[in-house]
Write a protein that holds these residues in place. Sequence first.
Motif, PDB file in Angstrom:
ATOM      1  N   TYR A 196      11.387  24.003 -53.655  1.00  0.00           N
ATOM      2  CA  TYR A 196      10.193  23.361 -53.114  1.00  0.00           C
ATOM      3  C   TYR A 196       9.019  23.618 -54.056  1.00  0.00           C
ATOM      4  N   ALA A 197       8.098  22.676 -54.153  1.00  0.00           N
ATOM      5  CA  ALA A 197       6.892  22.847 -54.959  1.00  0.00           C
ATOM      6  C   ALA A 197       5.713  22.247 -54.213  1.00  0.00           C
ATOM      7  N   GLN A 198       4.569  22.928 -54.305  1.00  0.00           N
ATOM      8  CA  GLN A 198       3.342  22.439 -53.678  1.00  0.00           C
ATOM      9  C   GLN A 198       2.187  22.628 -54.638  1.00  0.00           C
ATOM     10  N   ILE A 199       1.244  21.715 -54.618  1.00  0.00           N
ATOM     11  CA  ILE A 199      -0.019  21.908 -55.318  1.00  0.00           C
ATOM     12  C   ILE A 199      -1.053  22.202 -54.247  1.00  0.00           C
ATOM     13  N   ILE A 200      -1.631  23.398 -54.335  1.00  0.00           N
ATOM     14  CA  ILE A 200      -2.490  23.916 -53.272  1.00  0.00           C
ATOM     15  C   ILE A 200      -3.915  24.082 -53.785  1.00  0.00           C
ATOM     16  N   ASP A 201      -4.869  23.629 -52.993  1.00  0.00           N
ATOM     17  CA  ASP A 201      -6.290  23.861 -53.252  1.00  0.00           C
ATOM     18  C   ASP A 201      -6.686  25.083 -52.435  1.00  0.00           C
ATOM     19  N   ASP A 202      -6.811  26.233 -53.081  1.00  0.00           N
ATOM     20  CA  ASP A 202      -7.104  27.483 -52.370  1.00  0.00           C
ATOM     21  C   ASP A 202      -8.528  27.524 -51.829  1.00  0.00           C
ATOM     22  N   GLN A 203      -9.460  26.824 -52.465  1.00  0.00           N
ATOM     23  CA  GLN A 203     -10.838  26.828 -51.992  1.00  0.00           C
ATOM     24  C   GLN A 203     -10.976  26.073 -50.672  1.00  0.00           C
ATOM     25  N   LYS A 204     -10.269  24.962 -50.544  1.00  0.00           N
ATOM     26  CA  LYS A 204     -10.313  24.180 -49.306  1.00  0.00           C
ATOM     27  C   LYS A 204      -9.221  24.599 -48.338  1.00  0.00           C
ATOM     28  N   GLY A 205      -8.172  25.227 -48.851  1.00  0.00           N
ATOM     29  CA  GLY A 205      -7.092  25.693 -47.996  1.00  0.00           C
ATOM     30  C   GLY A 205      -6.143  24.600 -47.546  1.00  0.00           C
ATOM     31  N   HIS A 206      -5.877  23.624 -48.420  1.00  0.00           N
ATOM     32  CA  HIS A 206      -4.911  22.598 -48.043  1.00  0.00           C
ATOM     33  C   HIS A 206      -4.030  22.199 -49.220  1.00  0.00           C
ATOM     34  N   THR A 207      -2.922  21.549 -48.895  1.00  0.00           N
ATOM     35  CA  THR A 207      -1.950  21.113 -49.884  1.00  0.00           C
ATOM     36  C   THR A 207      -2.294  19.704 -50.348  1.00  0.00           C
ATOM     37  N   VAL A 208      -2.396  19.539 -51.656  1.00  0.00           N
ATOM     38  CA  VAL A 208      -2.737  18.245 -52.242  1.00  0.00           C
ATOM     39  C   VAL A 208      -1.479  17.390 -52.418  1.00  0.00           C
ATOM     40  N   ALA A 209      -0.399  18.008 -52.889  1.00  0.00           N
ATOM     41  CA  ALA A 209       0.862  17.287 -53.113  1.00  0.00           C
ATOM     42  C   ALA A 209       2.020  18.253 -52.898  1.00  0.00           C
ATOM     43  N   ALA A 210       3.155  17.711 -52.483  1.00  0.00           N
ATOM     44  CA  ALA A 210       4.340  18.540 -52.266  1.00  0.00           C
ATOM     45  C   ALA A 210       5.588  17.735 -52.604  1.00  0.00           C
ATOM     46  N   ALA A 211       6.641  18.454 -52.983  1.00  0.00           N
ATOM     47  CA  ALA A 211       7.929  17.824 -53.260  1.00  0.00           C
ATOM     48  C   ALA A 211       9.020  18.858 -53.044  1.00  0.00           C
ATOM     49  N   SER A 212      10.193  18.393 -52.641  1.00  0.00           N
ATOM     50  CA  SER A 212      11.323  19.302 -52.461  1.00  0.00           C
ATOM     51  C   SER A 212      12.631  18.540 -52.586  1.00  0.00           C
ATOM     52  N   THR A 213      13.715  19.273 -52.646  1.00  0.00           N
ATOM     53  CA  THR A 213      15.037  18.654 -52.739  1.00  0.00           C
ATOM     54  C   THR A 213      15.515  18.154 -51.378  1.00  0.00           C
TER      55      THR A 213
END
Length: 119
Positions: free
Chosen positions: A38-55
């Motif tokens: 699994y992979a996620q791109i996370i914005d730690d300042q806002k506390g949310h996930t911008v994009a995600a992908a997994s198998t």
Amino acid sequence: MASKDSTQRRAARVRRQVKAVAGDRLRLSVHRSSKNIYAQIIDDQKGHTVAAASTLEKDVKGSLKTGADAAAAAAVGKLIAERAVKAGVKEVVFDRGAYIYHGRVKALAEAAREGGLSF
């Protein structure tokens, strides 16, 4: 094999170092299990996930033999890079968690770089 406590400490140590050098860049976080990645791109300042992908996603799962090899990791890396660029993200910091930069984690990172992410 490392205990759960030592694994969590290692992941926290890596994450703390990544956040210290991140600046205003988003974090590309990787999680790998015995059957999927699994992979996620996370914005730690806002506390949310911008994009995600997994198998586990249908379009990725159908084209792979298994979700637990380097080819699957490369497919997820390419997909996360594609989604990140679509969301306007070019630069990230790589958060490998408690995993060694080797094998599936390395394959995902290299595919994400080829897909247009810079880290």
